[in-house]
Structure formats: C-alpha cells, structure tokens
Design a protein around this motif. Structure first.
Motif, PDB file in Angstrom:
ATOM      1  N   HIS A 195       0.811  -1.158  -0.017  1.00 11.03           N
ATOM      2  CA  HIS A 195       0.069  -0.044   0.020  1.00 11.03           C
ATOM      3  C   HIS A 195       0.796   1.220  -0.072  1.00 11.03           C
ATOM      4  CE1 HIS A 195      -4.180  -1.509   0.393  1.00 11.03           C
ATOM      5  NE2 HIS A 195      -3.691  -2.326   0.881  1.00 11.03           N
ATOM      6  N   GLY A 196       1.827   1.085   0.709  1.00 14.04           N
ATOM      7  CA  GLY A 196       2.955   2.359   0.898  1.00 14.04           C
ATOM      8  C   GLY A 196       3.500   2.625  -0.420  1.00 14.04           C
ATOM      9  N   VAL A 197       4.048   1.361  -1.057  1.00 10.25           N
ATOM     10  CA  VAL A 197       4.786   1.760  -2.357  1.00 10.25           C
ATOM     11  C   VAL A 197       3.958   2.363  -3.625  1.00 10.25           C
ATOM     12  CG1 VAL A 197       5.759   0.316  -4.440  1.00 10.25           C
ATOM     13  CG2 VAL A 197       6.428  -0.248  -1.971  1.00 10.25           C
ATOM     14  N   LEU A 198       2.410   1.657  -3.344  1.00  8.81           N
ATOM     15  CA  LEU A 198       1.591   2.278  -4.379  1.00  8.81           C
ATOM     16  C   LEU A 198       1.337   3.843  -4.138  1.00  8.81           C
ATOM     17  CD1 LEU A 198      -0.305   1.518  -6.618  1.00  8.81           C
ATOM     18  CD2 LEU A 198      -2.063   0.722  -5.073  1.00  8.81           C
ATOM     19  N   ARG A 232      -3.141   3.239 -12.166  1.00  5.69           N
ATOM     20  CA  ARG A 232      -3.346   3.354 -10.686  1.00  5.69           C
ATOM     21  C   ARG A 232      -4.774   2.679 -10.142  1.00  5.69           C
ATOM     22  NH1 ARG A 232      -1.161   5.652  -6.509  1.00  5.69           N
ATOM     23  NH2 ARG A 232       0.206   7.232  -7.736  1.00  5.69           N
ATOM     24  N   ALA A 233      -5.606   2.957 -11.072  1.00 10.08           N
ATOM     25  CA  ALA A 233      -6.935   2.271 -10.756  1.00 10.08           C
ATOM     26  C   ALA A 233      -6.990   0.838 -10.678  1.00 10.08           C
ATOM     27  CB  ALA A 233      -8.105   2.754 -11.623  1.00 10.08           C
ATOM     28  N   ASP A 234      -5.910   0.362 -11.671  1.00 12.25           N
ATOM     29  CA  ASP A 234      -5.837  -1.209 -11.740  1.00 12.25           C
ATOM     30  C   ASP A 234      -5.039  -1.920 -10.739  1.00 12.25           C
ATOM     31  OD1 ASP A 234      -5.763  -3.905 -13.243  1.00 12.25           O
ATOM     32  OD2 ASP A 234      -3.596  -3.268 -13.593  1.00 12.25           O
ATOM     33  N   PHE A 235      -4.005  -1.098 -10.453  1.00 15.46           N
ATOM     34  CA  PHE A 235      -3.121  -1.440  -8.980  1.00 15.46           C
ATOM     35  C   PHE A 235      -3.887  -1.446  -7.777  1.00 15.46           C
ATOM     36  CE2 PHE A 235       0.886  -0.613 -11.761  1.00 15.46           C
ATOM     37  CZ  PHE A 235       1.298  -1.834 -11.546  1.00 15.46           C
ATOM     38  N   VAL A 236      -4.831  -0.380  -7.662  1.00 12.28           N
ATOM     39  CA  VAL A 236      -5.436  -0.143  -6.542  1.00 12.28           C
ATOM     40  C   VAL A 236      -6.710  -1.203  -6.250  1.00 12.28           C
ATOM     41  CG1 VAL A 236      -7.144   1.227  -5.360  1.00 12.28           C
ATOM     42  CG2 VAL A 236      -5.275   2.235  -6.030  1.00 12.28           C
ATOM     43  N   ARG A 237      -7.195  -1.662  -7.619  1.00 11.70           N
ATOM     44  CA  ARG A 237      -8.406  -2.769  -7.515  1.00 11.70           C
ATOM     45  C   ARG A 237      -7.657  -3.853  -7.284  1.00 11.70           C
ATOM     46  NH1 ARG A 237      -8.785  -6.472 -10.622  1.00 11.70           N
ATOM     47  NH2 ARG A 237      -7.548  -5.674 -12.301  1.00 11.70           N
ATOM     48  N   ARG A 275      -0.958 -14.100  -4.658  1.00 10.11           N
ATOM     49  CA  ARG A 275      -1.425 -12.984  -5.602  1.00 10.11           C
ATOM     50  C   ARG A 275      -0.535 -11.503  -5.174  1.00 10.11           C
ATOM     51  NH1 ARG A 275      -7.610 -12.352  -6.046  1.00 10.11           N
ATOM     52  NH2 ARG A 275      -8.388 -14.336  -6.556  1.00 10.11           N
ATOM     53  N   LEU A 276      -0.087 -11.586  -3.828  1.00  8.15           N
ATOM     54  CA  LEU A 276       0.695 -10.426  -3.444  1.00  8.15           C
ATOM     55  C   LEU A 276       1.857 -10.289  -4.192  1.00  8.15           C
ATOM     56  CD1 LEU A 276       1.027  -7.657  -1.757  1.00  8.15           C
ATOM     57  CD2 LEU A 276       1.456  -9.371   0.082  1.00  8.15           C
ATOM     58  N   GLU A 277       2.694 -11.698  -4.400  1.00 13.26           N
ATOM     59  CA  GLU A 277       3.947 -11.655  -4.986  1.00 13.26           C
ATOM     60  C   GLU A 277       3.921 -11.259  -6.432  1.00 13.26           C
ATOM     61  OE1 GLU A 277       4.860 -15.834  -4.006  1.00 13.26           O
ATOM     62  OE2 GLU A 277       5.647 -15.177  -1.962  1.00 13.26           O
ATOM     63  N   ARG A 278       2.621 -11.427  -7.143  1.00 11.83           N
ATOM     64  CA  ARG A 278       2.494 -11.329  -8.300  1.00 11.83           C
ATOM     65  C   ARG A 278       2.426  -9.980  -8.686  1.00 11.83           C
ATOM     66  NH1 ARG A 278      -0.808 -16.267  -8.457  1.00 11.83           N
ATOM     67  NH2 ARG A 278      -2.825 -14.806  -8.626  1.00 11.83           N
ATOM     68  N   ALA A 334       4.609  -7.044 -10.368  1.00 12.83           N
ATOM     69  CA  ALA A 334       4.102  -6.035 -11.501  1.00 12.83           C
ATOM     70  C   ALA A 334       4.417  -4.578 -10.982  1.00 12.83           C
ATOM     71  CB  ALA A 334       2.546  -6.193 -11.664  1.00 12.83           C
ATOM     72  N   VAL A 335       4.449  -4.275  -9.886  1.00  9.67           N
ATOM     73  CA  VAL A 335       4.909  -3.097  -9.281  1.00  9.67           C
ATOM     74  C   VAL A 335       6.204  -2.718  -9.743  1.00  9.67           C
ATOM     75  CG1 VAL A 335       5.111  -1.637  -7.404  1.00  9.67           C
ATOM     76  CG2 VAL A 335       2.991  -2.695  -7.725  1.00  9.67           C
ATOM     77  N   ASP A 336       7.018  -3.805  -9.600  1.00  4.39           N
ATOM     78  CA  ASP A 336       8.639  -3.755  -9.850  1.00  4.39           C
ATOM     79  C   ASP A 336       8.765  -3.358 -11.514  1.00  4.39           C
ATOM     80  OD1 ASP A 336       9.364  -3.722  -7.179  1.00  4.39           O
ATOM     81  OD2 ASP A 336      10.013  -5.924  -7.246  1.00  4.39           O
ATOM     82  N   GLU A 337       8.048  -4.327 -12.286  1.00  7.75           N
ATOM     83  CA  GLU A 337       8.256  -4.067 -13.810  1.00  7.75           C
ATOM     84  C   GLU A 337       7.770  -2.604 -14.112  1.00  7.75           C
ATOM     85  OE1 GLU A 337       6.018  -7.011 -15.871  1.00  7.75           O
ATOM     86  OE2 GLU A 337       6.974  -8.464 -14.561  1.00  7.75           O
ATOM     87  N   LYS A 338       6.697  -2.143 -13.441  1.00 11.08           N
ATOM     88  CA  LYS A 338       6.202  -0.993 -13.895  1.00 11.08           C
ATOM     89  C   LYS A 338       7.066   0.244 -13.546  1.00 11.08           C
ATOM     90  CE  LYS A 338       2.670   1.504 -15.389  1.00 11.08           C
ATOM     91  NZ  LYS A 338       2.333   1.413 -16.793  1.00 11.08           N
ATOM     92  N   ARG A 339       7.714   0.126 -12.275  1.00 14.26           N
ATOM     93  CA  ARG A 339       8.694   0.920 -11.778  1.00 14.26           C
ATOM     94  C   ARG A 339       9.916   1.097 -12.491  1.00 14.26           C
ATOM     95  NH1 ARG A 339      10.196  -0.490  -5.458  1.00 14.26           N
ATOM     96  NH2 ARG A 339       8.705   0.841  -4.450  1.00 14.26           N
ATOM     97  N   GLY A 340      10.444  -0.140 -13.156  1.00 11.63           N
ATOM     98  CA  GLY A 340      11.427  -0.120 -14.109  1.00 11.63           C
ATOM     99  C   GLY A 340      11.281   0.332 -15.434  1.00 11.63           C
ATOM    100  N   ALA A 341       9.825   0.411 -15.821  1.00  8.93           N
ATOM    101  CA  ALA A 341       9.538   0.989 -17.048  1.00  8.93           C
ATOM    102  C   ALA A 341       9.354   2.529 -16.868  1.00  8.93           C
ATOM    103  CB  ALA A 341       8.187   0.429 -17.517  1.00  8.93           C
TER     104      ALA A 341
END
Length: 102
Positions: free
Chosen positions: A47-50, A60-65, A84-87, A91-98
């Motif tokens: 939640h903090g990272v997001l 943002r809406a997709d990640f929050v959902r 699910r949290l690991e996946r 995905a968050v790490d990939e988005k950050r890298g992009a």
C-alpha cells in the motif's frame, strides 16, 4: 500484603497469570499467526509503495483494484493472498523499471 503476593506469583496485579504465547497456541497455530503477520506487513508495504508511485490514472486504478482484491482475499485464504501479492509486487517492480527516472 496479599495483592503483592498475588502479583509476584501470577505475574501481574490483576491476579491473572502471565501466560506465554507458547502456552496459548500450538506450533501450527503459531506458524499460521506468523504467516498472517508477514502477510499483513507485506500488504502494508505494498500500500505504501503504491501510494508513492507516480502513475497515470488507469494504471493507478488497476493497481488499487488488484491490491484491494488481495487484501480482501487475505481474510479467507492466506496462501492465495500471498501468491497474489507476490505477483502484484512483481508487476509493481516491472512498472517502476519501465518508468523514466527523474
């Protein structure tokens, strides 16, 4: 004084014994509680990272959902929620890298 003796014998002044977690829960229950504590800590971190990410509204809406679904699932199935949290975190790490670095 009787209260002082009781405090010395039982561990507190209320007369209730000072019982350790090991006496309240068996090893499987302790393992499960430990797993829930780890899951709760990871959810809090996610939640903090997001919150700290600069995302376009649809992303943002997709990640929050997704994170809300994981949080809800954690109440019913710890193992599924952890997977699910690991996946989600991948995905968050990939988005950050992009994201372009500032």
């Amino acid at each position: 004084m009787q209260v002082e003796q009781r405090a010395d014998q039982d561990g507190d002044e209320t007369g209730h014994g000072a019982t350790s977690a090991g006496e309240l829960f068996d090893s499987e229950e302790l393992r499960q509680l430990s797993g829930y504590a780890r899951l709760a800590e990871l959810l809090k971190e996610a939640h903090g990272v997001l919150r700290g990410m600069d995302l376009e509204l649809p992303d943002r809406a997709d990640f929050v959902r997704r994170l809300l679904v994981i949080t809800a699932a954690s109440r019913h199935d710890q193992d599924d929620a952890m997977r699910r949290l690991e996946r989600f975190l991948s995905a968050v790490d990939e988005k950050r890298g992009a994201a372009p670095e500032v």
